[in-house]
Design an enzyme around this catalytic site. Structure first.
Site, PDB file in Angstrom:
ATOM      1  N   SER A 115       0.578   7.572  -3.734  1.00  0.00           N
ATOM      2  CA  SER A 115      -0.193   6.564  -4.463  1.00  0.00           C
ATOM      3  C   SER A 115      -0.456   7.012  -5.886  1.00  0.00           C
ATOM      4  O   SER A 115      -0.856   8.153  -6.130  1.00  0.00           O
ATOM      5  CB  SER A 115      -1.538   6.323  -3.782  1.00  0.00           C
ATOM      6  OG  SER A 115      -2.338   5.501  -4.614  1.00  0.00           O
TER       7      SER A 115
ATOM      8  N   GLU B 204       1.184  -6.894  -8.797  1.00  0.00           N
ATOM      9  CA  GLU B 204      -0.231  -6.522  -8.684  1.00  0.00           C
ATOM     10  C   GLU B 204      -0.891  -6.605 -10.054  1.00  0.00           C
ATOM     11  O   GLU B 204      -1.020  -5.590 -10.753  1.00  0.00           O
ATOM     12  CB  GLU B 204      -0.382  -5.093  -8.138  1.00  0.00           C
ATOM     13  CG  GLU B 204       0.084  -4.918  -6.697  1.00  0.00           C
ATOM     14  CD  GLU B 204      -0.372  -3.585  -6.093  1.00  0.00           C
ATOM     15  OE1 GLU B 204      -1.069  -2.805  -6.794  1.00  0.00           O
ATOM     16  OE2 GLU B 204      -0.036  -3.339  -4.930  1.00  0.00           O
TER      17      GLU B 204
ATOM     18  N   VAL C  10       0.855  -1.189   0.000  1.00  0.00           N
ATOM     19  CA  VAL C  10       0.000   0.000   0.000  1.00  0.00           C
ATOM     20  C   VAL C  10       0.892   1.240   0.000  1.00  0.00           C
ATOM     21  O   VAL C  10       1.840   1.320   0.775  1.00  0.00           O
ATOM     22  CB  VAL C  10      -0.908   0.027   1.264  1.00  0.00           C
ATOM     23  CG1 VAL C  10      -1.781   1.266   1.253  1.00  0.00           C
ATOM     24  CG2 VAL C  10      -1.752  -1.225   1.345  1.00  0.00           C
TER      25      VAL C  10
HETATM   26 ZN   LIG Z   1      -4.027  -0.069  -7.226  1.00  0.00          ZN
END
Ligand SMILES: [Zn+2]
Length: 235
Positions: free
Chosen positions: A128, A187, A122
């Site tokens: 992000s 991911e 995360v």
């Molecule tokens: Zn993502």
């Protein structure tokens, strides 16, 4: 524009450098679809125009979490239509996130697993890619309800997305076995809009977005000497 062979060998050389140093992109244009956001490069804290793509959310509770920048939203709609034509159903789980939303997600993960473990999967608030409005976490019918897991990458939907997303301007942002470069675990569900040209080049070269940006914008990069990644993980 580029010799792919020259770029690929350059990429290999650059990749080897990633274990010991990070880098920052000074003065990035927040509207640039090639904006680089990672553990060294903060998402710009400026409002971006957002729209809700006309795609199906994974579940009703995330219906308001799938906004993207307009060009990315259109491309996502086309990607989902392309999958549908191949007989596959995709769902959107998480698009744009504000700083405060990302902070809540990070804090929850850190409370569960500790900050160091949380940092591998995360992003810290402000770092992000979801804050750009150019990223989306997706799921497929086959693995629906299992959450965002590596199983998506092995599912028919995940395999199709990996093969075709560049045709719509997306890349698998955190590929398998590239954690030392991207800073993130594999991911298969996290796709990033970069436009068809860049996505196609990245896919044909088999490089990460970090490597690609080094190739096309190396002159703008400032090196960060020292063990930046390790410092980040230990903080
Ligand atoms: Zn993502």
């Amino acid at each position: 524009m580029f010799s792919f062979r020259a770029l690929a060998s350059l990429a290999l050389g650059l990749t080897l450098m990633f274990d010991s140093w990070g880098y920052v992109m000074p003065h990035q244009d927040p509207t640039d679809i090639l904006i680089l956001v990672n553990k060294q490069n903060r998402a710009p804290a400026v409002p971006v125009t957002l729209v809700k793509p006309d795609v199906t959310p994974t579940r009703e509770s995330v219906a308001e979490n799938i906004y993207m920048r307009p060009e990315a939203a259109s491309a996502l709609e086309a990607l989902f239509e392309g999958a549908a034509e191949a007989g596959l159903t995709l769902y959107a789980t998480s698009g744009y996130r504000s700083y405060s939303t990302q902070k809540a997600i990070f804090d929850r993960k850190a409370a569960e697993r500790g900050e160091q473990a949380a940092n591998r999967s995360v992003a810290k608030p402000g770092y992000s890619e979801h804050q750009t409005g150019l990223a989306m976490d997706i799921e497929g019918e086959t693995t629906l309800g299992t959450g965002l897991t590596e199983a998506f990458g092995e599912s028919p939907e995940g395999i199709w997305v990996a093969e075709h997303c560049h045709e719509y301007g997306f890349i698998i942002r955190y590929p398998k076995d590239k954690t030392n470069i991207t800073g993130y675990i594999y991911e298969p569900w996290h796709i990033r809009y970069v436009g068809v040209e860049a996505a196609t080049e990245i896919t044909e070269l088999g490089v990460t977005f970090e490597e690609y940006i080094l190739m096309v914008r190396g002159d703008r990069i400032e090196e960060l000497k020292g063990d930046v990644m390790q410092d980040e993980e230990a903080s």
